[in-house]
Write a protein that holds these residues in place. Sequence first.
Motif, PDB file in Angstrom:
ATOM      1  N   GLY C 396       0.712  -0.978  -0.121  1.00 41.88           N
ATOM      2  CA  GLY C 396      -0.031  -0.210   0.082  1.00 41.88           C
ATOM      3  C   GLY C 396       0.706   0.938  -0.230  1.00 41.88           C
ATOM      4  N   PHE C 397       2.116   1.400   0.257  1.00 40.43           N
ATOM      5  CA  PHE C 397       3.021   2.455   0.771  1.00 40.43           C
ATOM      6  C   PHE C 397       3.067   2.809  -0.919  1.00 40.43           C
ATOM      7  N   PHE C 398       3.191   1.857  -1.374  1.00 42.11           N
ATOM      8  CA  PHE C 398       4.145   1.922  -2.746  1.00 42.11           C
ATOM      9  C   PHE C 398       3.103   3.247  -3.843  1.00 42.11           C
ATOM     10  N   SER C 399       1.894   1.862  -3.629  1.00 45.85           N
ATOM     11  CA  SER C 399       1.001   2.683  -4.863  1.00 45.85           C
ATOM     12  C   SER C 399       0.793   3.877  -4.430  1.00 45.85           C
ATOM     13  N   LYS C 400       0.608   4.430  -2.410  1.00 45.75           N
ATOM     14  CA  LYS C 400       0.123   5.766  -2.151  1.00 45.75           C
ATOM     15  C   LYS C 400       1.909   6.286  -3.298  1.00 45.75           C
ATOM     16  N   TRP C 401       2.644   6.144  -2.717  1.00 45.02           N
ATOM     17  CA  TRP C 401       4.300   7.309  -2.925  1.00 45.02           C
ATOM     18  C   TRP C 401       4.045   7.507  -4.506  1.00 45.02           C
ATOM     19  N   TYR C 402       3.208   6.574  -5.269  1.00 46.05           N
ATOM     20  CA  TYR C 402       3.176   6.851  -6.672  1.00 46.05           C
ATOM     21  C   TYR C 402       2.398   8.074  -6.600  1.00 46.05           C
ATOM     22  N   LEU C 403       0.969   7.054  -6.358  1.00 42.28           N
ATOM     23  CA  LEU C 403      -0.025   8.525  -6.518  1.00 42.28           C
ATOM     24  C   LEU C 403      -0.071   9.578  -5.885  1.00 42.28           C
ATOM     25  N   ILE C 404       0.985  10.443  -5.152  1.00 39.94           N
ATOM     26  CA  ILE C 404       1.084  11.450  -4.046  1.00 39.94           C
ATOM     27  C   ILE C 404       2.655  12.295  -4.865  1.00 39.94           C
ATOM     28  N   GLY C 414      -5.030  19.116  -3.833  1.00 40.95           N
ATOM     29  CA  GLY C 414      -6.067  18.767  -3.201  1.00 40.95           C
ATOM     30  C   GLY C 414      -5.842  17.443  -3.080  1.00 40.95           C
ATOM     31  N   PHE C 415      -5.720  16.569  -4.510  1.00 40.06           N
ATOM     32  CA  PHE C 415      -5.885  15.493  -4.252  1.00 40.06           C
ATOM     33  C   PHE C 415      -4.800  14.923  -3.222  1.00 40.06           C
ATOM     34  N   MET C 416      -3.353  15.064  -3.200  1.00 40.89           N
ATOM     35  CA  MET C 416      -2.627  15.060  -2.549  1.00 40.89           C
ATOM     36  C   MET C 416      -3.320  14.800  -0.886  1.00 40.89           C
ATOM     37  N   LEU C 417      -3.805  15.713  -0.406  1.00 43.19           N
ATOM     38  CA  LEU C 417      -4.330  16.460   0.691  1.00 43.19           C
ATOM     39  C   LEU C 417      -5.350  15.343   0.816  1.00 43.19           C
ATOM     40  N   ALA C 418      -5.880  14.641   0.314  1.00 43.77           N
ATOM     41  CA  ALA C 418      -7.100  13.734   0.295  1.00 43.77           C
ATOM     42  C   ALA C 418      -6.171  12.422   0.594  1.00 43.77           C
ATOM     43  N   LEU C 419      -5.424  12.041   0.124  1.00 43.15           N
ATOM     44  CA  LEU C 419      -4.375  10.727   0.438  1.00 43.15           C
ATOM     45  C   LEU C 419      -4.193  10.997   1.439  1.00 43.15           C
ATOM     46  N   LEU C 420      -4.040  12.095   2.658  1.00 38.11           N
ATOM     47  CA  LEU C 420      -2.153  12.154   3.137  1.00 38.11           C
ATOM     48  C   LEU C 420      -3.720  11.914   4.515  1.00 38.11           C
ATOM     49  N   PHE C 421      -4.698  12.413   4.550  1.00 36.66           N
ATOM     50  CA  PHE C 421      -6.884  13.054   5.230  1.00 36.66           C
ATOM     51  C   PHE C 421      -6.976  11.262   5.171  1.00 36.66           C
ATOM     52  N   SER C 422      -6.709  10.320   3.886  1.00 35.33           N
ATOM     53  CA  SER C 422      -7.693   8.809   4.203  1.00 35.33           C
ATOM     54  C   SER C 422      -6.748   8.398   4.911  1.00 35.33           C
ATOM     55  N   SER C 423      -4.925   8.397   4.663  1.00 40.07           N
ATOM     56  CA  SER C 423      -4.289   8.052   5.520  1.00 40.07           C
ATOM     57  C   SER C 423      -4.401   8.008   7.430  1.00 40.07           C
ATOM     58  N   LEU C 424      -4.099   8.987   7.508  1.00 40.83           N
ATOM     59  CA  LEU C 424      -5.089   9.381   8.710  1.00 40.83           C
ATOM     60  C   LEU C 424      -6.252   8.794   9.065  1.00 40.83           C
ATOM     61  N   VAL C 425      -6.859   8.794   8.177  1.00 34.36           N
ATOM     62  CA  VAL C 425      -8.416   8.188   8.816  1.00 34.36           C
ATOM     63  C   VAL C 425      -8.237   6.743   8.975  1.00 34.36           C
ATOM     64  N   ASN C 426      -7.576   6.286   8.031  1.00 33.05           N
ATOM     65  CA  ASN C 426      -7.637   4.787   8.782  1.00 33.05           C
ATOM     66  C   ASN C 426      -6.683   4.292   9.211  1.00 33.05           C
ATOM     67  N   VAL C 427      -5.234   5.144   9.779  1.00 38.32           N
ATOM     68  CA  VAL C 427      -4.590   5.098  10.928  1.00 38.32           C
ATOM     69  C   VAL C 427      -5.310   4.426  11.706  1.00 38.32           C
ATOM     70  N   VAL C 428      -6.251   5.848  12.305  1.00 37.24           N
ATOM     71  CA  VAL C 428      -7.398   5.750  13.509  1.00 37.24           C
ATOM     72  C   VAL C 428      -8.541   4.606  13.188  1.00 37.24           C
ATOM     73  N   LEU C 429      -9.233   3.982  12.412  1.00 39.89           N
ATOM     74  CA  LEU C 429     -10.391   2.607  12.185  1.00 39.89           C
ATOM     75  C   LEU C 429      -9.245   1.713  12.281  1.00 39.89           C
ATOM     76  N   PHE C 430      -8.019   1.100  11.698  1.00 37.47           N
ATOM     77  CA  PHE C 430      -7.199  -0.089  12.545  1.00 37.47           C
ATOM     78  C   PHE C 430      -6.759   0.306  13.677  1.00 37.47           C
ATOM     79  N   PHE C 431      -6.879   1.641  14.135  1.00 40.06           N
ATOM     80  CA  PHE C 431      -5.936   1.206  15.672  1.00 40.06           C
ATOM     81  C   PHE C 431      -7.210   0.934  16.526  1.00 40.06           C
ATOM     82  N   ARG C 432      -8.247   1.409  16.337  1.00 39.57           N
ATOM     83  CA  ARG C 432      -9.365   1.308  17.102  1.00 39.57           C
ATOM     84  C   ARG C 432      -9.441  -0.261  16.984  1.00 39.57           C
TER      85      ARG C 432
END
Lengths: 132, 275, 497
Positions: C396-404, C414-432
């Motif tokens: 997942g890291f490598f494809s995000k790297w290419y996308l960013i 805007g797209f880059m910020l959305a990607l970073l926002f989504s990663s942060l939200v995924n952190v919250v979801l999975f760590f929960r």
Amino acid sequence: MDVLIHHIIGKYNYWLYTILMMIGLYAMIAKNNLIKKLVGMNIFQTAIILFYVSIACKKGATIPIIEEHGGSVAGHAIRVADYINPLPHVLMLTAIVVSVSTFGVALALAVKIYQKYKTLEEDEILMRLRDK
Amino acid sequence: MKKIGLIIVCLSGALLLYATQDFPRWGDPNSPASTHVSPRYIQKSLEETDVPNLVTSILADYRGYDTMFETTVIFAAGLSCFILLRAFKKKEDDLYYRHISTGITLHIKGDKTIPASSKEFERIDTMWTPYDLIIKTVCRFLVPFIQIFALYVLAHGHESPGGGFQGGVIFGASFIVIAIAFDLRTALIRFKEKMDGLLSALGVFIYAGLGALCLLLGGNFLNYKELATILPMDPVEARAYGILGVEIGVFIAVMAVMLSIYVNIVSEGRHDEGL
Amino acid sequence: MTHNFPVLIVTVPLLSAFIISGLSWVKKSLCFPVALLALGTSVFCAIGLLFRVLDLGVVEYHMGGWMPPWGIAYRVDLLNGLMLVIVSLVALTNLVATHRTVVADFPEKHGTFYTLYVLFVTGLMGISVTGDVFNLYVLLEITSLTAYALIALGQPDRAPLASLNYVFIGTIGACFYLLGIGYLYIMTGSLNMADIASLLPPIYHSKAVLVAFIFCMVGVCTKMAFFPLHVWLPNAYTYAPDAATSVIAPLMTKVMVYVMIRLVFSVFLPDFSFHVLHISHAFVWLACLAIVMGSLLALSQKNIKTMLTYIIVSEIGYMVGGFWLGNRLGMSGAILHILNDAIMTLCLFLAVGNISYKIRELDFVHLKGLFRKMPITMAAFVAGGLSAIGVPPTCGFFSKWYLISGAIQAGQYGFMLALLFSSLVNVVLFFRIIEIAYFEPMEPHNDTTGLKGSIIEAPLTMLVPLLIVAVSLVVVGIYSGDIVTTLIAPILPKGIG
């Protein structure tokens, strides 16, 4: 006036089938009863089928079955303008079968829903789901 | 929801009609659709496949690969109705039979049962329909003719409008007529569920199998001229017979699936009583 | 025989589906082995075909011996080859892993279930390999029909309604696609992809081609659950049986992304889509919206399966946005993300399937203390979660790297910020979930086995495929660079910057 004749009357088949498609699409989206939505789906798909079949038309041509004029046909060259385009008809045979299959599966699903909820109105079913 | 529906419909309709400005006139013989791919079908189909009906030759030969998947679609629909609705029930304890000649009613409890094909006893249940002489007799006369007509439509699909799908639907409709005029159990006696399932799979298997046979004989998939190596005819005639072979496969599949969808939906999977 | 690989990939499972259906009436125990054999043959042919395409460039196959555009032709390039390998491997892994679940859930009808399963996979592989637009429609309908049936077999009170909603929305999508290709047929007279591409350039500025493009794209976006046309996805995937979800969720929407890429690359050439129409910015903004909304909606879910379905909605946003950025980095990221997302979604849904097989309930309340009960399954789930967040060395890291990188290069911040926002939200979801499963003690009344404290891991046939998928998350991540240079970079047309 010229525009009217050329664009609307010269292509009135496309206009007719588009209006029919939109009636079917509206029924699918806006109606509440599941069977009415199914009927709308059928109207939508049938209108698309009629749309394609109307593409095949040629003025003054006959159905796409090569006529034999007594004896072998190889002697006469077959004129393309005499026969309508057979390809959209073939594509729509497939589309009709697909539409019938989808309709069958959707009816089976409606029967299952009715067995469980005893109603086919979508808002009543959603209300019962929310109450659970 | 109605407002959203209206907006979507008006937008889509407007877009579709806006595009028609660029279309060729209806019935124009010089449109791209009529001059690019289809002239070859019209001119060469008879000499390449020996089939005058252009729709059949395109359906089963030039674009036969599509038709194979179309038959698979109808097969999948039959399977879906089966897997969604079919409820295999344990045998009930209470069975009611009526002796036809004397009118005596029997009530049988437990495991013993009178076989379904018995001519002296008929089964009556809560949804038993009364005996209607005219409908049953007319149906009994008509069904063989319907079936022969279906076979004619299949066999004559090369020269007149027709083919596997049309013939299969008519043949399946003959069984549905029996199911409606008599009752569902009579139709199921004539055409058992297991036979139905096997035939629907067999029909599509014939289609795909014929294509695979052409592959094994050395050509491309569904290239019927390879059949000329095993059948005693030249490649063009082999194409006509290949088309007939796949149409027969389609016929069998569509016939079985039509009945199977009807039986499963109408009886809600219980296979006891229908309309 | 090797030159027949394109057609064997599709026809071997097709023929075996009919054999399985016949066997389900005669001898049910043979159904699973035949399905296994068929999908195994497909995997072999797909890998063989990929190597052939790497050697030859493009492989063509004409059905019935007729030349295109009069017959149906396959034109297999690296993108097709890659998609075929992904689809067949995911399908085979899932078949092996969910055998126990299927036999337990459908005791009398599992033969028919396997038939529908194999037909679904056949449809997906056919979509991935065909070169004819109408053939794609027919295969799309096979895929959809079997998916409707498979989804409706879930919980009897909710699954049929969810599936019927999917029927309506899916049919609208497929019919819009059919209308689009109908308009293309009226303007060009052909149904073969390469042929249409050669006939379109003179008429690029006509209204009919524009409307055809719009309708094809809207139809495909409906089928791939691109926000806001995603409304069918959460309910359909949550209430489906576990064996069906873990094959439909990783594959269906990704194959639709492939269809969009194929339409833009090979039918409406990139010249038209990017330069004549100026809609790439609109698509990227819609993708940002999809990512943000998918992440936000995932936060509010209480059921783990529904949370995962909203993550899928967000991932589709990554792929669509990455593709419409219009540069090589963005498109490579999007295509690499198809591969990575398929593996990741398979891993997550297989883990959830294992949990559901043993624990039966999937609300967060019931997941307490699960690390002690099912350590291997939860470890694989954590690996999938790390890949969704984008932690190296998972893929997942490598494809995000290419996308960013692609977003920065294209100036789409805007797209880059959305990607970073989504990663942060995924952190919250999975760590929960990790917190609930790891730190909270298991409630006594939720312990369905009665053996407090012991490990009740899922059976081996469900664990081993899950572990293989979890390990491949890391392996694919490590080899990402090689994958991009040998497989993905040659796919992109020359004109892209």
